[in-house]
Design a protein around this motif. Sequence first.
Motif, PDB file in Angstrom:
ATOM      1  N   LEU A 236       2.291  59.881  33.739  1.00 16.25           N
ATOM      2  CA  LEU A 236       3.480  60.206  34.709  1.00 16.25           C
ATOM      3  C   LEU A 236       4.536  61.296  33.986  1.00 16.25           C
ATOM      4  O   LEU A 236       5.319  61.701  34.814  1.00 16.25           O
ATOM      5  CB  LEU A 236       4.057  58.825  35.299  1.00 16.25           C
ATOM      6  N   LEU A 240       6.559  63.854  35.917  1.00 15.06           N
ATOM      7  CA  LEU A 240       8.074  63.582  36.234  1.00 15.06           C
ATOM      8  C   LEU A 240       8.839  64.977  35.955  1.00 15.06           C
ATOM      9  O   LEU A 240       9.817  65.227  36.247  1.00 15.06           O
ATOM     10  CB  LEU A 240       8.673  62.246  35.730  1.00 15.06           C
ATOM     11  N   SER A 243       8.372  67.522  38.041  1.00 17.18           N
ATOM     12  CA  SER A 243       9.240  66.998  39.488  1.00 17.18           C
ATOM     13  C   SER A 243      10.780  67.585  39.203  1.00 17.18           C
ATOM     14  O   SER A 243      11.206  67.935  40.365  1.00 17.18           O
ATOM     15  CB  SER A 243       8.988  65.778  39.627  1.00 17.18           C
ATOM     16  N   ILE A 300      15.534  61.458  35.574  1.00 13.13           N
ATOM     17  CA  ILE A 300      14.256  61.329  35.135  1.00 13.13           C
ATOM     18  C   ILE A 300      14.071  60.934  33.493  1.00 13.13           C
ATOM     19  O   ILE A 300      13.291  60.230  33.080  1.00 13.13           O
ATOM     20  CB  ILE A 300      13.390  62.751  35.218  1.00 13.13           C
ATOM     21  N   GLU A 304      12.404  57.663  32.311  1.00 10.43           N
ATOM     22  CA  GLU A 304      11.060  57.867  31.443  1.00 10.43           C
ATOM     23  C   GLU A 304      10.900  56.558  30.513  1.00 10.43           C
ATOM     24  O   GLU A 304       9.746  56.217  30.552  1.00 10.43           O
ATOM     25  CB  GLU A 304      11.214  59.215  30.762  1.00 10.43           C
TER      26      GLU A 304
END
Length: 318
Positions: A236, A240, A243, A300, A304
């Motif tokens: 991820l 991310l 993103s 993010i 994280e």
Amino acid sequence: MSTLRRVAGKLGGLLLTLFLASLLVFFSRFLVPGDPVRFLLRGRKPSPEAIADITAQYGLDLPPWEQYVRWIAGVLHGDFGRSLQFRQSVTTVLGDRLPVTLMLVVMAGAIIAVAGLVGGAIAALNKGRAVDRGILISLTVLGAIPSFVGSIVLIAVLSVQLGWFPSFGSGSGFWDMAYHLVLPSIALAIVFIVLVGKVTRSAMVEQLNREHVEVATSRGMTRLAVIRRHVLRNALGPILTVSGVLVAGLIVASSIVEQAFGLAGVGSLLVGSVDRLDFPVVQAIVLLVVTAFVVVNAIIDILEPWIDPRSAAGAGAR
């Protein structure tokens, strides 16, 4: 305590970045050729007194630094100034167009998340097989299609020939707007699906080759559990990060799609405002895009370590 310091550092960096961005956004207009007063006059030849009155009305007679102070003070209170072409508050102009762009970006983001993540995951889990090759070829082909070409093809096939969706306007009301934005959101999502799909595949393939995945498999965990706990979660991080870049990219790219489908959104407003030297509107839109990009990336960065604790451990070791 270390977590609080890290969050405080991120917030401090966020505020500093936004301040520097505001300086760049505001003072860059002095580098652009053209006189906004001439645009306001619409080709007329007024007296010097009339020009002075208009210049004073919009604060253009003040020193640049004083103009910036007045502008940023207004921005902090939700006032972006007065539009030169619409002759009304920039906040009002944006408020009328922002819902269309927000729904367009949200719908495109949902398409990107589903198609990109699912496609990339399926390719990673079938690495080297026909399915993987087929998905990679499809992503490569989609990546070569510009947004305006995708818009034309979608209009020609799904709107003109099949008549499934409207090709112009944004509709009225929530559901009608969503229906009108189906084709624009697909056109906007095409290029970004490629990016998310390839990043997802790469990140998952890397995790599938890690030793801890082999250890988990050897301990008798089911393949689904291994993928969910050890592969998807650890993959991820890169997804991310991408993103965060997508947020600004979607807003900027929306201008092309909005022009193609005749949508009265922020993107088309930006293009028209640049053409007409409507600096207050341009500054407001650019600042909003930069703010969205910076805020999303800051969120993010903060989230994280909770998603992948190893990133926090690595940062602490450094």
